[in-house]
Enzyme design. Structure first.
Site, PDB file in Angstrom:
ATOM      1  N   ASP A  24       0.867  -1.161   0.000  1.00  0.00           N
ATOM      2  CA  ASP A  24       0.000   0.000   0.000  1.00  0.00           C
ATOM      3  C   ASP A  24       0.917   1.228   0.000  1.00  0.00           C
ATOM      4  OD1 ASP A  24      -2.429   1.567   0.471  1.00  0.00           O
ATOM      5  OD2 ASP A  24      -1.621   1.836   2.483  1.00  0.00           O
ATOM      6  N   ASP A  26      -0.171   5.240   0.795  1.00  0.00           N
ATOM      7  CA  ASP A  26      -0.435   6.261   1.809  1.00  0.00           C
ATOM      8  C   ASP A  26      -0.615   5.614   3.182  1.00  0.00           C
ATOM      9  OD1 ASP A  26      -0.357   8.295  -0.095  1.00  0.00           O
ATOM     10  OD2 ASP A  26      -2.467   8.035  -0.590  1.00  0.00           O
TER      11      ASP A  26
END
Length: 224
Positions: A24, A26
Site C-alpha cells: 500500500d 499512503d
C-alpha cells in the site's frame, strides 16, 4: 571431420524473484495522513458536510464510493474533479515525507519483486515519490486500474498478475483494515505497519516500517 567451436553462451537470464511484495502507499510508505485529512476537510466544507464523518468513510473506500455514501445527491464526477484539483495542489505544495527506512528497503528489494497497490491515483503517487526520492516500480495498481477497490481482493490480485506471481507467494504490507481484508481475500500473507496494533487477520505486525524492513527483505529473497 572438422569440429566447429561452440558459440559462447550468452548471459544467463536473471532468476525469477523467490517471492513478491505488494505495498500500500499512503500510510504505509508515505506519511500523508495529515494531507489526506486536510484535502477531505476542504472538500467537505465546500458542501457543508461534517469533515470528520467524510474522512471516516474516505479512509475505507475509493473516492467515488465515498461520494455515493456521504453526498448521494451530488454529481460524483464533479466531486471527483474537485477532489483531484485539491489533491494535485497538495502534491505540488504540501509537506509530507516517506516513512523512515522506506528508501533503503525499496532499493534493496530484487528488481521485479515488488509493486504498489493503492486507492490513490498513479499520477499522484508518482508525484509524491518524485518529491520524496522514492523509486517507482513498473507495477502500480491504482484506483483507475480496477473495477472494485479495497477491501475487494481485486486490486491485490491485479498486482500479483502484473508481477506474474501466484497469490501464495505474495506479501501484502498495509496500514489500513480495508487493505488487510483485501490482501487476505486475495489469499496472500498480510503484515501491518505504522499502527499501534495489528488489524484483525494480519499474520504479523510491526509498529513501524523501519522495524518491518529486514523481515520484508528476507521474505522477498526467500529467507523468511
Amino acid at each position: 571431420m572438422t569440429h566447429e567451436a561452440a558459440a559462447p553462451a550468452g548471459p544467463a537470464a536473471p532468476a525469477a524473484p523467490a517471492r513478491y511484495v505488494l505495498f500500500d502507499v499512503d500510510g504505509t510508505l508515505v506519511d500523508a495522513v495529515a494531507n489526506q485529512r486536510r484535502v477531505w476537510a476542504t472538500w467537505a466544507a465546500r458542501h457543508e458536510l461534517d469533515p470528520d464523518a467524510v474522512y471516516a468513510v474516505a479512509l475505507r473506500t475509493r473516492p467515488m464510493e465515498t461520494f455515493a455514501a456521504v453526498a448521494p445527491d451530488l454529481d460524483p464526477h464533479a466531486c471527483l474533479a474537485a477532489l483531484h484539483e485539491l489533491e494535485d495542489e497538495d502534491v505540488r505544495s504540501g509537506t509530507y515525507a516517506a516513512f523512515d527506512g522506506v528508501a533503503e528497503l525499496l532499493t534493496a528489494l530484487p528488481p521485479g519483486s515488488w509493486g504498489l497497490v493503492t486507492s490513490n491515483y498513479a499520477h499522484r503517487v508518482r508525484g509524491r515519490f518524485d518529491r520524496t526520492g522514492l523509486p517507482v516500480p513498473p507495477v502500480l495498481v491504482d484506483a483507475a486500474a480496477v473495477a472494485e477497490g479495497k477491501p475487494s481482493p481485486v486490486p491485490y490480485l491485479r498486482g500479483a498478475a502484473l508481477l506474474g506471481a501466484d497469490s501464495a507467494r505474495c506479501l501484502v504490507v498495509e496500514d489500513a483494515p480495508s487493505g488487510v481484508r483485501s490482501g487476505l481475500a486475495a489469499g496472500m500473507t498480510v503484515w501491518t505497519v505504522n499502527t499501534p496494533e495489528a488489524h484483525s487477520g494480519a499474520h504479523r505486525h510491526f509498529p513501524t516500517l523501519r522495524e518491518a524492513a529486514p523481515a520484508i527483505l528476507a521474505f522477498a529473497t526467500g529467507g523468511a
